[in-house]
Design an enzyme around this catalytic site. Structure first.
Site, PDB file in Angstrom:
ATOM      1  N   ASP A  36       0.874  -1.163   0.000  1.00  0.00           N
ATOM      2  CA  ASP A  36       0.000   0.000   0.000  1.00  0.00           C
ATOM      3  C   ASP A  36       0.915   1.217   0.000  1.00  0.00           C
ATOM      4  O   ASP A  36       2.120   1.107   0.260  1.00  0.00           O
ATOM      5  CB  ASP A  36      -0.887  -0.048   1.248  1.00  0.00           C
ATOM      6  CG  ASP A  36      -1.690   1.219   1.443  1.00  0.00           C
ATOM      7  OD1 ASP A  36      -2.373   1.626   0.484  1.00  0.00           O
ATOM      8  OD2 ASP A  36      -1.624   1.798   2.534  1.00  0.00           O
ATOM      9  N   ASP A  91      -0.106   5.200   0.969  1.00  0.00           N
ATOM     10  CA  ASP A  91      -0.320   6.154   2.058  1.00  0.00           C
ATOM     11  C   ASP A  91      -0.389   5.438   3.401  1.00  0.00           C
ATOM     12  O   ASP A  91      -1.204   4.525   3.586  1.00  0.00           O
ATOM     13  CB  ASP A  91      -1.625   6.920   1.841  1.00  0.00           C
ATOM     14  CG  ASP A  91      -1.612   7.707   0.552  1.00  0.00           C
ATOM     15  OD1 ASP A  91      -1.264   8.897   0.591  1.00  0.00           O
ATOM     16  OD2 ASP A  91      -1.953   7.126  -0.495  1.00  0.00           O
ATOM     17  N   ASP A 102      -1.241  -0.847   6.082  1.00  0.00           N
ATOM     18  CA  ASP A 102      -1.279  -0.242   7.414  1.00  0.00           C
ATOM     19  C   ASP A 102      -2.673  -0.188   8.010  1.00  0.00           C
ATOM     20  O   ASP A 102      -2.847   0.405   9.075  1.00  0.00           O
ATOM     21  CB  ASP A 102      -0.727   1.182   7.342  1.00  0.00           C
ATOM     22  CG  ASP A 102      -1.682   2.124   6.604  1.00  0.00           C
ATOM     23  OD1 ASP A 102      -2.158   3.103   7.219  1.00  0.00           O
ATOM     24  OD2 ASP A 102      -1.968   1.879   5.423  1.00  0.00           O
TER      25      ASP A 102
END
Length: 218
Positions: free
Chosen positions: A7, A9, A167
């Site tokens: 991922d 961001d 995250d």
């Protein structure tokens, strides 16, 4: 293992400061009060339209002309998407180590493709990334598995030969639905408790991730 997909961001980069700046410029255009960095960071992860929608709801409700608000955000963000954005500690070295070990690296993000590529290029991470699947590359955003499956296909990998690193609970659900092992970076924008899902591996520094992967961990 053949591939590691990340991922963007909250995983490879802390992009909240630039998103925050663009959001507040948009809100100023609409004569609305600014939001704090912490508040905006909590809205990140479901794509740009949802980010804008959440910011509008937090400052008085959705605008009658949502498309105009979205366009204003995109204009402000496009001017400097990487001015304040930085990789998390250890990211560059981890990408280099994994690449030198022969692993194919990809990025699968809900951020629009153009912004994702621009940021990776400006932060000098693009040479390590073989493919980028942005939020406009498939009809649906994560947690739909389609973006991650497309990224796997481009890298010539599948759920038995790859790892997805993210995250958030969105990333965890995406990996689950695509049947790909998931590693959680605990230093990003996670909004729920880690106990809410079961990642294969949890780490708080990218040096630990590369050690884990290159040491044969799955």
């Amino acid at each position: 293992m053949k591939a590691v997909i990340f991922d963007l961001d909250g995983t490879l980069i802390d992009s909240a400061p630039d998103l925050h700046a663009a959001v507040n410029c948009m809100l100023d255009d609409l004569r609305r009060p600014p939001l704090t960095l912490e508040r905006v960071a909590g809205f990140v992860g479901n794509g740009v339209p949802t980010l804008v929608e959440r910011c509008l709801e937090a400052t008085g409700g959705l605008a009658e002309d949502f498309d105009r608000a979205l366009a204003r955000f995109r204009e402000h963000y496009a001017r400097s998407p990487a001015r304040l954005t930085r990789p998390y500690p250890g990211v560059e070295l981890a990408l280099e180590r994994l690449t030198l070990a022969g692993l194919a690296l990809g990025v699968c993000t809900n951020k629009p493709q153009e912004f994702a590529v621009t940021i990776l290029e400006e932060l000098r991470m693009m040479p390590f990334i073989r493919t980028v699947v942005g939020g406009d590359a498939t009809p649906k955003l994560k947690p739909d598995p389609a973006p991650l499956l497309l990224c796997l296909d481009r890298l010539g990998a599948d759920g038995t030969s790859a790892l997805y690193v993210g995250d958030s609970e969105i990333d965890a659900e995406t990996a689950f639905r695509a049947k790909v092992p998931f590693a959680l970076f605990s230093g990003g924008y996670l909004r729920e408790s880690i106990d809410a899902f079961e990642p294969l591996y949890v780490f708080d520094h990218f040096g630990d991730l590369s050690d884990h992967v290159l040491g044969g961990g799955r």
